[in-house]
Scaffold this motif. Structure first.
Motif, PDB file in Angstrom:
ATOM      1  N   THR A  55      13.864  -6.536  -0.019  1.00 19.55           N
ATOM      2  CA  THR A  55      14.209  -5.191   0.452  1.00 19.55           C
ATOM      3  C   THR A  55      15.691  -5.074   0.787  1.00 19.55           C
ATOM      4  OG1 THR A  55      11.980  -4.963   1.345  1.00 19.55           O
ATOM      5  CG2 THR A  55      13.622  -3.422   2.147  1.00 19.55           C
ATOM      6  N   ALA A  56      16.269  -6.111   1.363  1.00 19.62           N
ATOM      7  CA  ALA A  56      17.691  -6.058   1.725  1.00 19.62           C
ATOM      8  C   ALA A  56      18.561  -5.847   0.488  1.00 19.62           C
ATOM      9  CB  ALA A  56      18.098  -7.334   2.450  1.00 19.62           C
ATOM     10  N   TYR A  57      18.214  -6.478  -0.628  1.00 18.52           N
ATOM     11  CA  TYR A  57      18.977  -6.297  -1.865  1.00 18.52           C
ATOM     12  C   TYR A  57      18.815  -4.887  -2.422  1.00 18.52           C
ATOM     13  CZ  TYR A  57      19.602 -11.384  -1.989  1.00 18.52           C
ATOM     14  OH  TYR A  57      19.936 -12.683  -1.699  1.00 18.52           O
ATOM     15  N   LEU A  58      17.607  -4.351  -2.303  1.00 24.13           N
ATOM     16  CA  LEU A  58      17.374  -2.979  -2.764  1.00 24.13           C
ATOM     17  C   LEU A  58      18.194  -1.990  -1.942  1.00 24.13           C
ATOM     18  CD1 LEU A  58      13.513  -3.078  -3.344  1.00 24.13           C
ATOM     19  CD2 LEU A  58      15.311  -3.042  -5.081  1.00 24.13           C
ATOM     20  N   LYS A  59      18.242  -2.197  -0.628  1.00 22.33           N
ATOM     21  CA  LYS A  59      19.039  -1.322   0.236  1.00 22.33           C
ATOM     22  C   LYS A  59      20.519  -1.439  -0.099  1.00 22.33           C
ATOM     23  CE  LYS A  59      15.917  -1.169   4.202  1.00 22.33           C
ATOM     24  NZ  LYS A  59      15.751  -1.527   5.614  1.00 22.33           N
ATOM     25  N   LEU A  60      20.998  -2.655  -0.346  1.00 23.99           N
ATOM     26  CA  LEU A  60      22.397  -2.864  -0.706  1.00 23.99           C
ATOM     27  C   LEU A  60      22.731  -2.155  -2.012  1.00 23.99           C
ATOM     28  CD1 LEU A  60      25.113  -4.273  -0.151  1.00 23.99           C
ATOM     29  CD2 LEU A  60      24.227  -6.238  -1.442  1.00 23.99           C
ATOM     30  N   ALA A  61      21.877  -2.298  -3.006  1.00 22.80           N
ATOM     31  CA  ALA A  61      22.107  -1.640  -4.293  1.00 22.80           C
ATOM     32  C   ALA A  61      22.117  -0.121  -4.130  1.00 22.80           C
ATOM     33  CB  ALA A  61      21.041  -2.064  -5.302  1.00 22.80           C
ATOM     34  N   ALA A  62      21.189   0.409  -3.331  1.00 22.64           N
ATOM     35  CA  ALA A  62      21.149   1.853  -3.089  1.00 22.64           C
ATOM     36  C   ALA A  62      22.430   2.315  -2.400  1.00 22.64           C
ATOM     37  CB  ALA A  62      19.925   2.216  -2.253  1.00 22.64           C
ATOM     38  N   GLY A  63      22.888   1.559  -1.430  1.00 24.33           N
ATOM     39  CA  GLY A  63      24.130   1.906  -0.732  1.00 24.33           C
ATOM     40  C   GLY A  63      25.325   1.917  -1.666  1.00 24.33           C
ATOM     41  N   ILE A  64      25.409   0.919  -2.537  1.00 21.80           N
ATOM     42  CA  ILE A  64      26.513   0.854  -3.498  1.00 21.80           C
ATOM     43  C   ILE A  64      26.461   2.048  -4.451  1.00 21.80           C
ATOM     44  CG2 ILE A  64      27.410  -0.460  -5.475  1.00 21.80           C
ATOM     45  CD1 ILE A  64      26.617  -3.015  -3.869  1.00 21.80           C
ATOM     46  N   LEU A  65      25.256   2.392  -4.908  1.00 19.99           N
ATOM     47  CA  LEU A  65      25.115   3.559  -5.792  1.00 19.99           C
ATOM     48  C   LEU A  65      25.534   4.843  -5.089  1.00 19.99           C
ATOM     49  CD1 LEU A  65      21.778   2.761  -7.639  1.00 19.99           C
ATOM     50  CD2 LEU A  65      24.051   2.958  -8.660  1.00 19.99           C
ATOM     51  N   PHE A  66      25.133   5.004  -3.811  1.00 18.57           N
ATOM     52  CA  PHE A  66      25.515   6.202  -3.070  1.00 18.57           C
ATOM     53  C   PHE A  66      27.028   6.296  -2.918  1.00 18.57           C
ATOM     54  CE2 PHE A  66      21.146   6.167  -0.983  1.00 18.57           C
ATOM     55  CZ  PHE A  66      20.691   7.236  -1.740  1.00 18.57           C
ATOM     56  N   VAL A  67      27.676   5.180  -2.599  1.00 19.37           N
ATOM     57  CA  VAL A  67      29.131   5.177  -2.459  1.00 19.37           C
ATOM     58  C   VAL A  67      29.783   5.509  -3.800  1.00 19.37           C
ATOM     59  CG1 VAL A  67      31.139   3.708  -2.014  1.00 19.37           C
ATOM     60  CG2 VAL A  67      29.181   3.637  -0.465  1.00 19.37           C
ATOM     61  N   GLY A  68      29.265   4.918  -4.875  1.00 15.77           N
ATOM     62  CA  GLY A  68      29.805   5.196  -6.207  1.00 15.77           C
ATOM     63  C   GLY A  68      29.681   6.663  -6.585  1.00 15.77           C
ATOM     64  N   ILE A  69      28.542   7.240  -6.327  1.00 14.61           N
ATOM     65  CA  ILE A  69      28.343   8.661  -6.624  1.00 14.61           C
ATOM     66  C   ILE A  69      29.285   9.507  -5.766  1.00 14.61           C
ATOM     67  CG2 ILE A  69      26.714  10.586  -6.411  1.00 14.61           C
ATOM     68  CD1 ILE A  69      24.500   8.516  -7.187  1.00 14.61           C
ATOM     69  N   GLY A  70      29.439   9.135  -4.497  1.00 14.72           N
ATOM     70  CA  GLY A  70      30.347   9.864  -3.616  1.00 14.72           C
ATOM     71  C   GLY A  70      31.781   9.825  -4.112  1.00 14.72           C
ATOM     72  N   ILE A  71      32.219   8.656  -4.555  1.00 18.11           N
ATOM     73  CA  ILE A  71      33.583   8.527  -5.097  1.00 18.11           C
ATOM     74  C   ILE A  71      33.740   9.388  -6.342  1.00 18.11           C
ATOM     75  CG2 ILE A  71      35.168   6.911  -6.220  1.00 18.11           C
ATOM     76  CD1 ILE A  71      34.127   4.782  -4.198  1.00 18.11           C
ATOM     77  N   PHE A  72      32.745   9.362  -7.219  1.00 21.52           N
ATOM     78  CA  PHE A  72      32.786  10.175  -8.437  1.00 21.52           C
ATOM     79  C   PHE A  72      32.904  11.661  -8.092  1.00 21.52           C
ATOM     80  CE2 PHE A  72      30.467  12.672 -11.639  1.00 21.52           C
ATOM     81  CZ  PHE A  72      31.258  12.413 -12.750  1.00 21.52           C
ATOM     82  N   VAL A  73      32.109  12.135  -7.147  1.00 26.35           N
ATOM     83  CA  VAL A  73      32.148  13.545  -6.752  1.00 26.35           C
ATOM     84  C   VAL A  73      33.517  13.889  -6.164  1.00 26.35           C
ATOM     85  CG1 VAL A  73      31.182  15.242  -5.138  1.00 26.35           C
ATOM     86  CG2 VAL A  73      29.658  13.763  -6.451  1.00 26.35           C
ATOM     87  N   LEU A  74      34.054  13.004  -5.324  1.00 24.73           N
ATOM     88  CA  LEU A  74      35.376  13.257  -4.738  1.00 24.73           C
ATOM     89  C   LEU A  74      36.460  13.309  -5.805  1.00 24.73           C
ATOM     90  CD1 LEU A  74      35.307  11.072  -1.507  1.00 24.73           C
ATOM     91  CD2 LEU A  74      35.483  13.562  -1.646  1.00 24.73           C
ATOM     92  N   ILE A  75      36.413  12.392  -6.754  1.00 24.59           N
ATOM     93  CA  ILE A  75      37.422  12.362  -7.823  1.00 24.59           C
ATOM     94  C   ILE A  75      37.403  13.671  -8.606  1.00 24.59           C
ATOM     95  CG2 ILE A  75      37.962  11.280 -10.056  1.00 24.59           C
ATOM     96  CD1 ILE A  75      37.215   8.583  -8.737  1.00 24.59           C
ATOM     97  N   GLU A  76      36.212  14.221  -8.824  1.00 24.25           N
ATOM     98  CA  GLU A  76      36.121  15.486  -9.552  1.00 24.25           C
ATOM     99  C   GLU A  76      36.505  16.679  -8.674  1.00 24.25           C
ATOM    100  OE1 GLU A  76      32.606  16.252 -11.722  1.00 24.25           O
ATOM    101  OE2 GLU A  76      33.304  14.960 -13.325  1.00 24.25           O
ATOM    102  N   ALA A  77      36.208  16.625  -7.386  1.00 20.94           N
ATOM    103  CA  ALA A  77      36.404  17.785  -6.520  1.00 20.94           C
ATOM    104  C   ALA A  77      37.838  17.933  -6.011  1.00 20.94           C
ATOM    105  CB  ALA A  77      35.457  17.714  -5.326  1.00 20.94           C
ATOM    106  N   VAL A  78      38.517  16.830  -5.735  1.00 20.63           N
ATOM    107  CA  VAL A  78      39.840  16.907  -5.107  1.00 20.63           C
ATOM    108  C   VAL A  78      40.841  17.692  -5.958  1.00 20.63           C
ATOM    109  CG1 VAL A  78      41.836  15.524  -4.399  1.00 20.63           C
ATOM    110  CG2 VAL A  78      39.546  14.927  -3.593  1.00 20.63           C
ATOM    111  N   PRO A  79      40.968  17.413  -7.266  1.00 22.00           N
ATOM    112  CA  PRO A  79      41.938  18.208  -8.042  1.00 22.00           C
ATOM    113  C   PRO A  79      41.616  19.711  -8.041  1.00 22.00           C
ATOM    114  CG  PRO A  79      41.278  16.274  -9.282  1.00 22.00           C
ATOM    115  CD  PRO A  79      40.389  16.357  -8.077  1.00 22.00           C
ATOM    116  N   GLU A  80      40.343  20.041  -8.082  1.00 22.37           N
ATOM    117  CA  GLU A  80      39.957  21.457  -8.071  1.00 22.37           C
ATOM    118  C   GLU A  80      40.324  22.107  -6.739  1.00 22.37           C
ATOM    119  OE1 GLU A  80      35.911  24.097  -8.522  1.00 22.37           O
ATOM    120  OE2 GLU A  80      35.999  22.167  -9.550  1.00 22.37           O
ATOM    121  N   VAL A  81      40.075  21.418  -5.639  1.00 26.70           N
ATOM    122  CA  VAL A  81      40.424  21.952  -4.316  1.00 26.70           C
ATOM    123  C   VAL A  81      41.932  22.097  -4.186  1.00 26.70           C
ATOM    124  CG1 VAL A  81      40.421  21.441  -1.844  1.00 26.70           C
ATOM    125  CG2 VAL A  81      38.325  21.127  -3.177  1.00 26.70           C
ATOM    126  N   LEU A  82      42.671  21.090  -4.626  1.00 26.22           N
ATOM    127  CA  LEU A  82      44.135  21.173  -4.560  1.00 26.22           C
ATOM    128  C   LEU A  82      44.664  22.333  -5.388  1.00 26.22           C
ATOM    129  CD1 LEU A  82      45.094  17.377  -4.709  1.00 26.22           C
ATOM    130  CD2 LEU A  82      45.115  18.899  -2.716  1.00 26.22           C
TER     131      LEU A  82
END
Length: 100
Positions: free
Chosen positions: A67-94
């Motif tokens: 379970t600990a590995y599954l939680k770690l993988a989920a956390g990494i995926l969430f961070v990755g998705i968050g970074i992707f969304v930020l990379i797309e959103a920041v230029p548009e906001v600017l």
């Protein structure tokens, strides 16, 4: 069908998704494209399929992956998705701030 189990799963998922990334993604898509019905249908189908995968394979995966590995993988995926969304959103906001 076990109604109690059904209601418990419904209640838990309903509460977990309120204000969650899925709801925010749907909200963002609707505000961007102004077409709520196809977005609702697409998001609903995606949620059904993802939930089916979780229900069918969750027990199998949990037998082999701690379970600990599954939680770690989920956390990494969430961070990755968050970074992707930020990379797309920041230029548009600017860009929008530059016009304002």
């Amino acid at each position: 069908m076990d109604l109690k189990l059904f209601l418990m799963a419904f209640g838990m998922l309903f509460l977990a998704e309120m204000g969650d990334k899925t709801q925010l993604a749907v909200f963002t898509l609707v505000t961007q494209y102004k077409k709520p019905l196809p977005i609702f249908l697409g998001a609903s189908l995606a949620l059904v399929i993802v939930t089916l995968i979780g229900a069918l394979f969750g027990d199998v995966v949990a037998r082999y992956v701690p379970t600990a590995y599954l939680k770690l993988a989920a956390g990494i995926l969430f961070v990755g998705i968050g970074i992707f969304v930020l990379i797309e959103a920041v230029p548009e906001v600017l860009h929008q701030l530059g016009r304002g």
